[in-house]
Structures are given as structure tokens and as C-alpha cells.
Enzyme design. Structure first.
Site, PDB file in Angstrom:
ATOM      1  N   SER A  87      -1.237   1.194  14.863  1.00  0.00           N
ATOM      2  CA  SER A  87      -1.774   2.530  15.150  1.00  0.00           C
ATOM      3  C   SER A  87      -1.818   2.723  16.654  1.00  0.00           C
ATOM      4  CB  SER A  87      -3.188   2.663  14.579  1.00  0.00           C
ATOM      5  OG  SER A  87      -3.841   3.806  15.098  1.00  0.00           O
ATOM      6  N   TYR A 130     -11.532  -0.858  13.696  1.00  0.00           N
ATOM      7  CA  TYR A 130     -10.171  -0.409  13.417  1.00  0.00           C
ATOM      8  C   TYR A 130      -9.267  -0.673  14.618  1.00  0.00           C
ATOM      9  CZ  TYR A 130      -6.312   2.772  12.245  1.00  0.00           C
ATOM     10  OH  TYR A 130      -5.080   3.299  11.972  1.00  0.00           O
ATOM     11  N   GLY A 182      -0.190   8.071   1.517  1.00  0.00           N
ATOM     12  CA  GLY A 182      -0.123   8.150   2.961  1.00  0.00           C
ATOM     13  C   GLY A 182       1.192   7.757   3.601  1.00  0.00           C
ATOM     14  N   ILE A 183       1.091   7.124   4.764  1.00  0.00           N
ATOM     15  CA  ILE A 183       2.265   6.725   5.516  1.00  0.00           C
ATOM     16  C   ILE A 183       3.112   5.736   4.718  1.00  0.00           C
ATOM     17  CG2 ILE A 183       3.041   5.464   7.567  1.00  0.00           C
ATOM     18  CD1 ILE A 183       0.665   6.685   9.077  1.00  0.00           C
ATOM     19  N   GLY A 242       0.812  -1.206   0.000  1.00  0.00           N
ATOM     20  CA  GLY A 242       0.000   0.000   0.000  1.00  0.00           C
ATOM     21  C   GLY A 242       0.845   1.254   0.000  1.00  0.00           C
TER      22      GLY A 242
END
Length: 261
Positions: free
Chosen positions: A139, A152, A18-19, A14
Site C-alpha cells: 500500500s 496497517y 476488492g483489488i 483473497g
């Protein structure tokens, strides 16, 4: 500082946005050859081109075993994979009582099974070569469980357990497995979320963020979104430090009140 990445092969799942994209850019800047994946060919190729000549985009859906095999095979053609960053994931704000079984399964597929499938392939080869480093991008929500983001939080907590369990399989080898917990970061998806929230509330984005840190994350010490590039440096440091195995590195701006991690 030279992290010794010249000529090394790194997979960042991915890594188009983003990150993940920030991590892929840092690997590339440090001389590694980076392989990122996505399901949209044009988008992933554009992302790889923007990262630099040492980046390669592979069309592969890690929600399938076939996609994981494609990614591992394409990366393997460039050389032995020394670094694997499991970054694929999704998030949204939801009402726990309204989340369907299907949506729960989708969360586990996106946030956990994608990492399990590619790691199962790449880690086996790392152990056979006695060389390699794996990082799971979790996270701060894994520890600071969030009531309006239950799926999440739960899947990110599970990722920490997965990382530590796999680290146990590396005992006595030169392979390492760690986890990284970023805080609220200025990625495209997060910025879009706050922009939409500001519009709903009739406020500016700046006001919405100020209220977010005052009401939702008052313990955050920086009181601002984290620059994704900082995570790129943090992950590289974690993955190249031979003394770190089976640990979780926290980069959440001090939101979690703990002297550990």
C-alpha cells in the site's frame, strides 16, 4: 497486448473481493487459470463463478499452515503455479494508544504471515522449476505512514522488506519477486468506510471525498478513488515483465511526492 498467460496457473489470495478480485479477473481475461481463496465456501465459489470458467475457489484460511498447504495443493493439481499474488490484508482506523497487543498480532497474521506461509510453499517449487513470478500487494501507506492507521502502515512497510529480501533469493534464476503499492481504491471496504464517515459527518459521500483529498491527501494528483480494474492491469504488467525483479511499483494517483517508484 498478449502477456503470455494462456494456460498458466495463478493464485490470487483473497481474490474474492476488492483489488484481489480485480487482479484475478484480469488474469482470467488474459487466459490464465486463476485460483482464489477464502474462508466462506458459498462466497468464494460465487466469486470464482463470477470471474469466469477459468477461475477456481478454494476454501482455505491462510492464517494457518494447514490452510496454506490446502491452497497450494489445490492449485498444484491444475498445474505448476506460475504466478502468486499475495493480496490478503485488513485495515481500520484506530488510536495507536488503544491498539492492544492482540490486535497487533492479528495485523501481522493477516497482512504478513498469510503471505509468508503460502510463499514459503509456492516459491520453493518455482525455484526448483526455475520459473515463476510473485507479487506482494502492499500500500502507499507503507511509505506515506499514516498516524491513525499505524498497525496497517507498519505491516505494509514490512511487506516491502519481505518482497525485496525474497527477491535476493532469486539471483541468477528466472523467478522474480516484486511489490505493488496501490493508493486509495474504490473497493467495497473503502466505499463502505467513506459512506459511514459521510453519515457521521452529515455530508454526502461526494463532499466527504472532496474534503478527504483536500485535507488528508492534498498531494494526490488524481483527486479521486482509483478503479480496482486499473490495479489488475498494473499487476499483470509488473508480474510479466522479465526486467523487473526486487522492485516496488507505485500506483497511488501521485499521492507520494517522489520521482522514484
Amino acid at each position: 497486448m498478449d502477456f503470455g498467460l494462456n494456460g498458466k496457473i495463478a493464485i490470487v489470495t483473497g481474490g474474492g473481493t476488492g483489488i484481489g478480485n480485480a487482479i484475478a479477473r484480469t488474469f482470467s481475461e488474459e487466459g490464465a487459470t486463476v485460483v482464489i481463496n477464502g474462508r466462506d465456501k458459498a462466497r468464494i465459489e460465487a466469486a470464482a463463478s463470477a470471474i469466469g470458467p477459468n477461475a477456481h475457489g478454494v476454501v482455505a484460511d491462510l492464517m494457518t499452515a494447514e490452510g496454506s498447504e490446502i491452497l497450494a495443493e489445490q492449485a498444484g493439481r491444475l498445474g505448476p503455479v506460475s504466478f502468486l499474488v499475495n493480496n490478503v490484508g485488513v485495515f481500520d482506523v484506530n488510536d495507536f494508544f488503544e491498539v492492544s497487543d492482540q490486535r497487533w498480532h492479528e495485523y501481522f497474521e493477516h497482512n504478513l504471515m498469510t503471505a509468508i506461509r503460502i510463499t514459503r510453499i509456492v516459491m520453493k517449487d518455482m525455484l526448483a522449476r526455475d520459473e515463476g513470478s510473485i507479487c506482494f500487494i502492499s500500500s502507499e501507506a507503507a511509505i506515506r505512514s499514516i498516524g491513525n492507521m499505524v498497525p496497517y502502515s507498519v505491516t505494509k512497510t514490512a511487506m516491502l522488506g519481505l518482497g525485496r529480501s525474497l527477491a535476493e533469493l532469486t539471483r541468477g534464476t528466472s523467478v522474480r519477486v516484486n511489490s505493488y503499492m496501490p493508493g486509495t481504491t474504490a473497493t467495497e471496504s473503502v466505499e463502505t468506510y467513506f459512506a459511514d464517515l459521510a453519515k457521521q459527518q452529515g455530508k454526502s459521500v461526494e463532499e466527504t471525498l472532496r474534503d478527504f483529498y483536500r485535507e488528508v491527501q492534498p498531494s494526490n494528483l488524481t483527486q479521486k478513488l482509483i478503479d480496482p480494474a486499473l490495479h489488475g492491469r498494473g499487476v499483470i504488467q509488473l508480474m510479466t515483465n522479465a526486467a523487473m525483479n526486487g522492485v516496488t511499483h507505485r500506483a497511488d494517483g501521485g499521492t507520494i511526492r517522489s520521482i522514484f517508484g
